[in-house]
Write a protein that holds these residues in place. Structure first.
Motif, PDB file in Angstrom:
ATOM      1  N   GLY A 183       0.806  -1.209   0.000  1.00  0.00           N
ATOM      2  CA  GLY A 183       0.000   0.000   0.000  1.00  0.00           C
ATOM      3  C   GLY A 183       0.843   1.264   0.000  1.00  0.00           C
ATOM      4  O   GLY A 183       0.457   2.287  -0.575  1.00  0.00           O
ATOM      5  N   LEU A 184       2.012   1.203   0.635  1.00  0.00           N
ATOM      6  CA  LEU A 184       2.910   2.359   0.638  1.00  0.00           C
ATOM      7  C   LEU A 184       3.612   2.533  -0.703  1.00  0.00           C
ATOM      8  O   LEU A 184       3.878   3.661  -1.136  1.00  0.00           O
ATOM      9  CB  LEU A 184       3.957   2.201   1.747  1.00  0.00           C
ATOM     10  CG  LEU A 184       3.450   2.253   3.186  1.00  0.00           C
ATOM     11  CD1 LEU A 184       4.588   1.983   4.161  1.00  0.00           C
ATOM     12  CD2 LEU A 184       2.792   3.592   3.500  1.00  0.00           C
ATOM     13  N   GLU A 185       3.922   1.423  -1.360  1.00  0.00           N
ATOM     14  CA  GLU A 185       4.738   1.466  -2.572  1.00  0.00           C
ATOM     15  C   GLU A 185       3.916   1.625  -3.853  1.00  0.00           C
ATOM     16  O   GLU A 185       4.389   2.208  -4.824  1.00  0.00           O
ATOM     17  CB  GLU A 185       5.585   0.191  -2.684  1.00  0.00           C
ATOM     18  CG  GLU A 185       6.578  -0.004  -1.548  1.00  0.00           C
ATOM     19  CD  GLU A 185       7.746   0.962  -1.620  1.00  0.00           C
ATOM     20  OE1 GLU A 185       7.845   1.715  -2.616  1.00  0.00           O
ATOM     21  OE2 GLU A 185       8.548   0.992  -0.672  1.00  0.00           O
ATOM     22  N   LEU A 186       2.684   1.086  -3.880  1.00  0.00           N
ATOM     23  CA  LEU A 186       1.883   1.103  -5.096  1.00  0.00           C
ATOM     24  C   LEU A 186       1.096   2.397  -5.218  1.00  0.00           C
ATOM     25  O   LEU A 186       1.128   3.248  -4.326  1.00  0.00           O
ATOM     26  CB  LEU A 186       0.943  -0.105  -5.114  1.00  0.00           C
ATOM     27  CG  LEU A 186       1.616  -1.479  -5.107  1.00  0.00           C
ATOM     28  CD1 LEU A 186       0.570  -2.588  -5.062  1.00  0.00           C
ATOM     29  CD2 LEU A 186       2.524  -1.648  -6.330  1.00  0.00           C
ATOM     30  N   HIS A 187       0.355   2.516  -6.314  1.00  0.00           N
ATOM     31  CA  HIS A 187      -0.428   3.724  -6.563  1.00  0.00           C
ATOM     32  C   HIS A 187      -1.795   3.335  -7.113  1.00  0.00           C
ATOM     33  O   HIS A 187      -2.003   2.217  -7.597  1.00  0.00           O
ATOM     34  CB  HIS A 187       0.287   4.643  -7.563  1.00  0.00           C
ATOM     35  CG  HIS A 187       1.647   5.073  -7.122  1.00  0.00           C
ATOM     36  ND1 HIS A 187       1.852   6.076  -6.214  1.00  0.00           N
ATOM     37  CD2 HIS A 187       2.874   4.591  -7.457  1.00  0.00           C
ATOM     38  CE1 HIS A 187       3.164   6.219  -6.002  1.00  0.00           C
ATOM     39  NE2 HIS A 187       3.792   5.326  -6.751  1.00  0.00           N
ATOM     40  N   GLY A 188      -2.733   4.257  -7.037  1.00  0.00           N
ATOM     41  CA  GLY A 188      -4.034   4.065  -7.641  1.00  0.00           C
ATOM     42  C   GLY A 188      -4.842   2.974  -6.974  1.00  0.00           C
ATOM     43  O   GLY A 188      -4.847   2.808  -5.758  1.00  0.00           O
ATOM     44  N   ARG A 189      -5.543   2.198  -7.826  1.00  0.00           N
ATOM     45  CA  ARG A 189      -6.413   1.147  -7.318  1.00  0.00           C
ATOM     46  C   ARG A 189      -5.636   0.054  -6.596  1.00  0.00           C
ATOM     47  O   ARG A 189      -6.149  -0.558  -5.650  1.00  0.00           O
ATOM     48  CB  ARG A 189      -7.214   0.548  -8.469  1.00  0.00           C
ATOM     49  CG  ARG A 189      -8.214   1.521  -9.100  1.00  0.00           C
ATOM     50  CD  ARG A 189      -9.003   0.857 -10.210  1.00  0.00           C
ATOM     51  NE  ARG A 189      -9.981   1.776 -10.785  1.00  0.00           N
ATOM     52  CZ  ARG A 189     -10.777   1.458 -11.804  1.00  0.00           C
ATOM     53  NH1 ARG A 189     -10.700   0.240 -12.343  1.00  0.00           N
ATOM     54  NH2 ARG A 189     -11.633   2.349 -12.267  1.00  0.00           N
ATOM     55  N   GLN A 190      -4.428  -0.208  -7.055  1.00  0.00           N
ATOM     56  CA  GLN A 190      -3.628  -1.233  -6.389  1.00  0.00           C
ATOM     57  C   GLN A 190      -3.312  -0.829  -4.951  1.00  0.00           C
ATOM     58  O   GLN A 190      -3.334  -1.668  -4.047  1.00  0.00           O
ATOM     59  CB  GLN A 190      -2.339  -1.476  -7.167  1.00  0.00           C
ATOM     60  CG  GLN A 190      -2.556  -2.125  -8.526  1.00  0.00           C
ATOM     61  CD  GLN A 190      -1.261  -2.318  -9.279  1.00  0.00           C
ATOM     62  OE1 GLN A 190      -0.337  -1.492  -9.197  1.00  0.00           O
ATOM     63  NE2 GLN A 190      -1.169  -3.403 -10.040  1.00  0.00           N
ATOM     64  N   ARG A 191      -3.028   0.444  -4.750  1.00  0.00           N
ATOM     65  CA  ARG A 191      -2.778   0.927  -3.385  1.00  0.00           C
ATOM     66  C   ARG A 191      -4.027   0.775  -2.527  1.00  0.00           C
ATOM     67  O   ARG A 191      -3.952   0.306  -1.385  1.00  0.00           O
ATOM     68  CB  ARG A 191      -2.338   2.391  -3.416  1.00  0.00           C
ATOM     69  CG  ARG A 191      -2.407   3.073  -2.064  1.00  0.00           C
ATOM     70  CD  ARG A 191      -1.832   4.467  -2.085  1.00  0.00           C
ATOM     71  NE  ARG A 191      -0.367   4.410  -2.063  1.00  0.00           N
ATOM     72  CZ  ARG A 191       0.413   5.488  -1.999  1.00  0.00           C
ATOM     73  NH1 ARG A 191      -0.137   6.685  -1.967  1.00  0.00           N
ATOM     74  NH2 ARG A 191       1.720   5.364  -1.974  1.00  0.00           N
ATOM     75  N   TYR A 228       9.407   5.134   4.707  1.00  0.00           N
ATOM     76  CA  TYR A 228       8.758   5.555   3.470  1.00  0.00           C
ATOM     77  C   TYR A 228       8.637   7.071   3.351  1.00  0.00           C
ATOM     78  O   TYR A 228       8.963   7.654   2.334  1.00  0.00           O
ATOM     79  CB  TYR A 228       7.366   4.920   3.372  1.00  0.00           C
ATOM     80  CG  TYR A 228       6.650   5.304   2.098  1.00  0.00           C
ATOM     81  CD1 TYR A 228       6.993   4.703   0.894  1.00  0.00           C
ATOM     82  CD2 TYR A 228       5.651   6.281   2.107  1.00  0.00           C
ATOM     83  CE1 TYR A 228       6.347   5.062  -0.279  1.00  0.00           C
ATOM     84  CE2 TYR A 228       5.006   6.642   0.940  1.00  0.00           C
ATOM     85  CZ  TYR A 228       5.349   6.031  -0.252  1.00  0.00           C
ATOM     86  OH  TYR A 228       4.716   6.397  -1.412  1.00  0.00           O
ATOM     87  N   THR A 232       2.681  10.993   3.414  1.00  0.00           N
ATOM     88  CA  THR A 232       1.833   9.974   2.789  1.00  0.00           C
ATOM     89  C   THR A 232       1.552   8.840   3.756  1.00  0.00           C
ATOM     90  O   THR A 232       0.430   8.326   3.839  1.00  0.00           O
ATOM     91  CB  THR A 232       2.523   9.416   1.536  1.00  0.00           C
ATOM     92  OG1 THR A 232       2.770  10.485   0.632  1.00  0.00           O
ATOM     93  CG2 THR A 232       1.663   8.358   0.864  1.00  0.00           C
ATOM     94  N   VAL A 236      -1.987   7.083   5.113  1.00  0.00           N
ATOM     95  CA  VAL A 236      -2.214   5.642   4.967  1.00  0.00           C
ATOM     96  C   VAL A 236      -2.545   5.017   6.317  1.00  0.00           C
ATOM     97  O   VAL A 236      -3.480   4.208   6.449  1.00  0.00           O
ATOM     98  CB  VAL A 236      -0.971   4.970   4.356  1.00  0.00           C
ATOM     99  CG1 VAL A 236      -1.079   3.452   4.446  1.00  0.00           C
ATOM    100  CG2 VAL A 236      -0.810   5.385   2.901  1.00  0.00           C
TER     101      VAL A 236
END
Length: 415
Positions: A183-191, A228, A232, A236
């Motif tokens: 969740g910290l590394e990905l973006h968009g819907r994947q996050r 991280y 952000t 999260v």
């Protein structure tokens, strides 16, 4: 001369690492919790994993990195403790178990993770195992079919049962940390998907009523957030905590019990309950053993044998457990519930120094590479070891996570 491996083993030995994790979810009942040897299907998969990894080494691919020598002090220390043990025969199962968990499986995982897909496979198995345990644990807490706490069977223990009351919390923590890192590394819907999964896993973790696991996860999350980035990461963390609060307390499931369990953390020093008092007594017992055997300890797996010789008079004979599968059981207290003190008492100062060197090296190498997920896993493990030690099927899951950490710390993820 190069040894040729079967194509299936050459291409997918990481499947055995994933199988080792997933097979721990199978219920395993033993009538003698204190028995020296209790082999499960997950143990069989781990033996196959080590055998395939050895075959890969003989075949010449891959070559071990120089940093893999960090495992050598562990081997030397536990070997010395076993050879100097007054009862080497009793120590032999503990010797083999220690090597299996802290040396052979982590090394085998490092050898078999040769592609990025292998890392995703093993990581996916960890998340899947966490999800299975979490679903079972939530069902137990909602339906009153879990382990007994305060006279009610409301404690989530997953498929591990009351005899391994921290097993579910351990496996769920690993999966939660991996999803949180994604969740910290990905973006968009994947996050969003990764954070939603992490938020859902906090529910069974809370319902496990495992105070040590909660503290370990808070420390791991703090380290991951710092690694991280504060802004952000703060957003999260807020979303994840809010989701857990809504799902647990919004439905009112076990809120009084959870509140009492939280309050007991602060009272553990001033007014410890019986479980905490017993743990302090076990820590005192481990220290007394080390005092009489300072260099190499009393020998692997001899803490249980010598416990009554060194224990203070206030120690209980065992703890009461109760669940629908095993029924009411008086479980003997066979370890100090502190991995550092267990190593110190059974392997002496040499063993503890080797143990500290191993984890210290992994932490330093991981932080230098800025690995968020591995930093979280290692932090959780280092903190959790202050309240627990090895034992049961979840120990094999821990060994696989150490293999992931060893892979990242020595080479980084494969391409």
């Amino acid at each position: 001369m190069r040894v040729l491996l079967p194509a299936s083993l050459a291409r997918g030995p990481s499947l055995l690492a994933a199988a080792t994790v997933l097979l721990t979810c199978l219920p395993s009942r033993t009538d003698d919790p204190g028995s020296a040897v209790h082999v499960t299907m997950a143990d069989g998969a781990s033996v196959a994993l080590v055998a395939v990894a050895a075959a890969c080494l003989v075949a010449g691919r891959p070559r071990l990195p120089l940093r893999a020598l960090v495992l050598t002090p562990l081997v030397l220390a536990v070997t010395a403790a076993t050879l100097t043990s007054p009862d080497a025969l009793t120590s032999l199962p503990g010797y083999l178990r220690f090597l299996q968990v802290f040396v052979l499986i982590p090394l085998a995982v490092m050898i078999t993770l040769r592609r990025r897909e292998d890392v995703w496979l093993v990581g996916g198995a960890l998340v899947a195992a966490a999800a299975v345990q979490g679903v079972v644990g939530c069902y137990q807490a909602f339906t009153g079919t879990g382990a007994s706490y305060g006279g009610e069977r409301v404690r989530a223990v997953g498929t591990f049962g009351a005899l391994d009351v921290m097993g579910m919390a351990t496996v769920v923590s690993y999966g939660l940390i991996l999803l949180f890192a994604l969740g910290l590394e990905l973006h968009g819907r994947q996050r969003i998907a990764a954070l939603a999964g992490a938020g859902l896993l906090t529910v069974p973790l809370v319902l496990s009523l495992s105070r040590g696991t909660w503290l370990a996860l808070l420390c791991a999350a703090a380290v991951m957030l710092v690694r991280y980035g504060a802004r952000t990461a703060a957003r999260v963390a807020l979303v994840t905590v809010a989701a857990a609060f809504l799902l647990v307390f919004g439905f009112g499931v076990g809120s009084d019990t959870i509140g009492q369990r939280l309050a007991s953390i602060t009272s553990s020093f001033s007014q410890p309950d019986q479980s905490v008092s017993d743990r302090y007594s076990l820590w005192e017992t481990a220290g007394a053993m080390w005092t009489h055997h300072p260099l190499t300890g009393v020998g692997p797996r001899r803490f249980a044998e010598l416990r009554d010789t060194y224990a203070p008079t206030g120690l209980s004979s065992g703890s009461d457990t109760d669940d629908p599968v095993n029924g009411f059981t008086r479980q003997p207290l066979l370890s100090p519930h502190n991995m550092y003190l267990l190593v110190l008492s059974e392997q002496g100062v040499l063993g503890l120094a080797a143990f500290a060197f191993f984890f210290g090296a992994l932490l330093v190498w991981t932080f230098r590479r800025s690995g968020v997920a591995v930093a979280g896993l290692l932090t959780w493990q280092v903190v959790d070891f202050a309240y627990s030690d090895i034992g049961g099927a979840p120990t094999l899951v821990m060994a696989v996570t150490l293999g992931l950490a060893l892979t990242w710390a020595t080479n980084g993820w494969p391409r």
